[in-house]
Design a protein around this motif. Structure first.
Motif, PDB file in Angstrom:
ATOM      1  N   ALA A  88      86.260 103.307  70.491  1.00  0.00           N
ATOM      2  CA  ALA A  88      85.319 103.821  71.482  1.00  0.00           C
ATOM      3  C   ALA A  88      85.431 103.035  72.788  1.00  0.00           C
ATOM      4  O   ALA A  88      85.329 103.595  73.880  1.00  0.00           O
ATOM      5  CB  ALA A  88      83.889 103.749  70.943  1.00  0.00           C
ATOM      6  N   ASN A 145      88.429 107.746  67.506  1.00  0.00           N
ATOM      7  CA  ASN A 145      87.811 108.814  68.281  1.00  0.00           C
ATOM      8  C   ASN A 145      88.840 109.851  68.699  1.00  0.00           C
ATOM      9  O   ASN A 145      88.581 111.055  68.653  1.00  0.00           O
ATOM     10  CB  ASN A 145      87.143 108.229  69.532  1.00  0.00           C
ATOM     11  N   VAL A 193      77.553 102.364  74.986  1.00  0.00           N
ATOM     12  CA  VAL A 193      78.244 103.591  74.616  1.00  0.00           C
ATOM     13  C   VAL A 193      77.248 104.569  74.008  1.00  0.00           C
ATOM     14  O   VAL A 193      76.449 104.207  73.149  1.00  0.00           O
ATOM     15  CB  VAL A 193      79.402 103.320  73.622  1.00  0.00           C
ATOM     16  N   THR A 232      81.467 103.119  65.507  1.00  0.00           N
ATOM     17  CA  THR A 232      80.903 104.411  65.908  1.00  0.00           C
ATOM     18  C   THR A 232      80.169 105.050  64.725  1.00  0.00           C
ATOM     19  O   THR A 232      79.072 105.588  64.880  1.00  0.00           O
ATOM     20  CB  THR A 232      82.023 105.342  66.404  1.00  0.00           C
ATOM     21  N   ASP A 281      81.595  97.987  68.438  1.00  0.00           N
ATOM     22  CA  ASP A 281      80.448  98.809  68.835  1.00  0.00           C
ATOM     23  C   ASP A 281      79.168  98.326  68.167  1.00  0.00           C
ATOM     24  O   ASP A 281      78.109  98.899  68.409  1.00  0.00           O
ATOM     25  CB  ASP A 281      80.661 100.277  68.415  1.00  0.00           C
ATOM     26  N   ILE A 292      76.801 108.092  71.840  1.00  0.00           N
ATOM     27  CA  ILE A 292      77.540 108.820  70.808  1.00  0.00           C
ATOM     28  C   ILE A 292      76.808 110.130  70.532  1.00  0.00           C
ATOM     29  O   ILE A 292      75.570 110.148  70.478  1.00  0.00           O
ATOM     30  CB  ILE A 292      77.650 107.982  69.522  1.00  0.00           C
ATOM     31  N   TRP A 325      73.082 105.403  70.382  1.00  0.00           N
ATOM     32  CA  TRP A 325      73.826 104.585  71.340  1.00  0.00           C
ATOM     33  C   TRP A 325      73.914 103.149  70.820  1.00  0.00           C
ATOM     34  O   TRP A 325      73.163 102.741  69.942  1.00  0.00           O
ATOM     35  CB  TRP A 325      73.175 104.614  72.726  1.00  0.00           C
ATOM     36  N   GLU A 379      78.644  97.883  73.665  1.00  0.00           N
ATOM     37  CA  GLU A 379      80.058  97.567  73.497  1.00  0.00           C
ATOM     38  C   GLU A 379      80.202  96.063  73.677  1.00  0.00           C
ATOM     39  O   GLU A 379      79.837  95.515  74.726  1.00  0.00           O
ATOM     40  CB  GLU A 379      80.912  98.316  74.514  1.00  0.00           C
ATOM     41  N   TYR A 424      80.935 105.744  80.232  1.00  0.00           N
ATOM     42  CA  TYR A 424      80.146 104.691  79.600  1.00  0.00           C
ATOM     43  C   TYR A 424      78.918 104.420  80.466  1.00  0.00           C
ATOM     44  O   TYR A 424      78.776 104.975  81.560  1.00  0.00           O
ATOM     45  CB  TYR A 424      80.964 103.415  79.435  1.00  0.00           C
ATOM     46  N   SER A 426      82.122 109.213  70.929  1.00  0.00           N
ATOM     47  CA  SER A 426      81.522 108.522  72.067  1.00  0.00           C
ATOM     48  C   SER A 426      81.612 109.436  73.283  1.00  0.00           C
ATOM     49  O   SER A 426      82.466 110.325  73.363  1.00  0.00           O
ATOM     50  CB  SER A 426      82.229 107.193  72.329  1.00  0.00           C
TER      51      SER A 426
END
Length: 300
Positions: free
Chosen positions: A51, A194, A119, A171, A97, A121, A244, A247, A281, A212
């Protein structure tokens, strides 16, 4: 002193003066060149979250432009791989993540986390499904296997193909923590990245997974709203969109030298207000809330 000896001494002095002049001039030209041919290349190896990978690659390329003797290599593998390798000291940075304390088997005393972005998602489906919104209960029913056909949710008579992320994926951890509320996920195919999930959902009728935000714009993919709330930056910033995470860039011990300089560069306004936003992001400074390792959200 004889005339012959005098001339010899004068000649030696002249040679020394010329040598010193040439050496000084040559060193001056070398130090002013863009890259010294004798400079040592500084390597930073980054492994982990897919991600974060696109953003880390772009930030790395920007850093290399300004630091010509630094080479940054970014690889995926998932958050689990990033945390494991940086804890072992085999890479300079492990991307994740999730908080390291939420990953099994990681000695958190050996590593230090650095937040570099947020991030978002979102669940995504193949556009042939024709739906744009699900309730949180319907989403749970899909990913726990209680619902297996889109017709049950007002869609076409089409089998639901769940595509999950592999164990160790940050993720997946963020998504399941926000959506499944401790329930067991249904058995489904699992993918490592991803990018792979994006391709499968795009090409498979009836497919559903999660990506993401930076991967949601692919052709033939529809991001889903949940309970009427859209997966947008502003909704993440206020926690209206609850899927979310941060990162992280983890280092083995305190970040030092070129690694420290790169992470500081990543956290700078230039990157946070530039490519962080451009790639989908969310900058750290824009967040109105904080989230801890236990998932508790509080106002900033």
């Amino acid at each position: 002193m004889t005339r012959k000896k005098l001339l010899t001494r004068i000649g030696i002095i002249a040679i020394v003066v010329l040598a010193l002049y040439y050496g000084s001039t040559h060193r001056g030209l070398t130090s002013n060149s863009a890259v010294s041919p004798n400079a040592t290349t500084k390597n930073i190896l980054i492994v982990g979250s897919t991600a974060l990978q696109p953003l880390a690659e772009r930030a790395g390329a920007e850093y290399e432009k300004a630091n010509r003797n630094t080479q940054i290599t970014v690889q995926g593998g998932g958050s689990g791989a990033g945390l494991t390798q940086v804890a072992a000291g085999s890479v300079q940075i492990g991307n994740s993540d999730i908080f390291a304390e939420n990953s099994d088997g990681i000695d958190t005393s050996k590593i230090v986390g650095h937040k570099v972005a947020v991030v978002g998602i979102a669940p995504v489906v193949n556009k042939g499904v024709g739906l744009k919104n699900l309730t949180s209960t319907q989403l749970q029913d899909i990913f726990t296997g209680r619902v297996t056909n889109w017709k049950q949710l007002g869609g076409p008579n089409l089998t639901i193909t769940v595509v999950n992320r592999s164990a160790g994926s940050g993720t997946r951890s963020v998504f399941e923590g926000a959506v499944l509320a401790g329930q067991a996920a249904t058995k489904a195919q699992e993918q490592d990245s991803n990018g792979t999930v994006q391709k499968i959902v795009s090409a498979t009728p009836g497919a559903i997974s999660y990506l993401s935000f930076s991967y949601m714009s692919a052709q033939n993919i529809q991001a889903l709203d949940i309970n009427g709330v859209s997966p947008t930056r502003s909704n993440v910033e206020t926690n209206r969109w609850r899927i979310w995470g941060y990162e992280f860039m983890y280092t083995h011990g305190k970040a030092q030298g070129e690694t420290h300089r790169f992470i500081t560069f990543f956290q700078s306004k230039r990157i946070q207000q530039g490519i962080v936003q451009q790639l989908g992001y969310i900058p750290l400074a824009g967040m109105k809330v904080d989230k801890n390792a236990q998932g508790k959200v509080s106002d900033r």
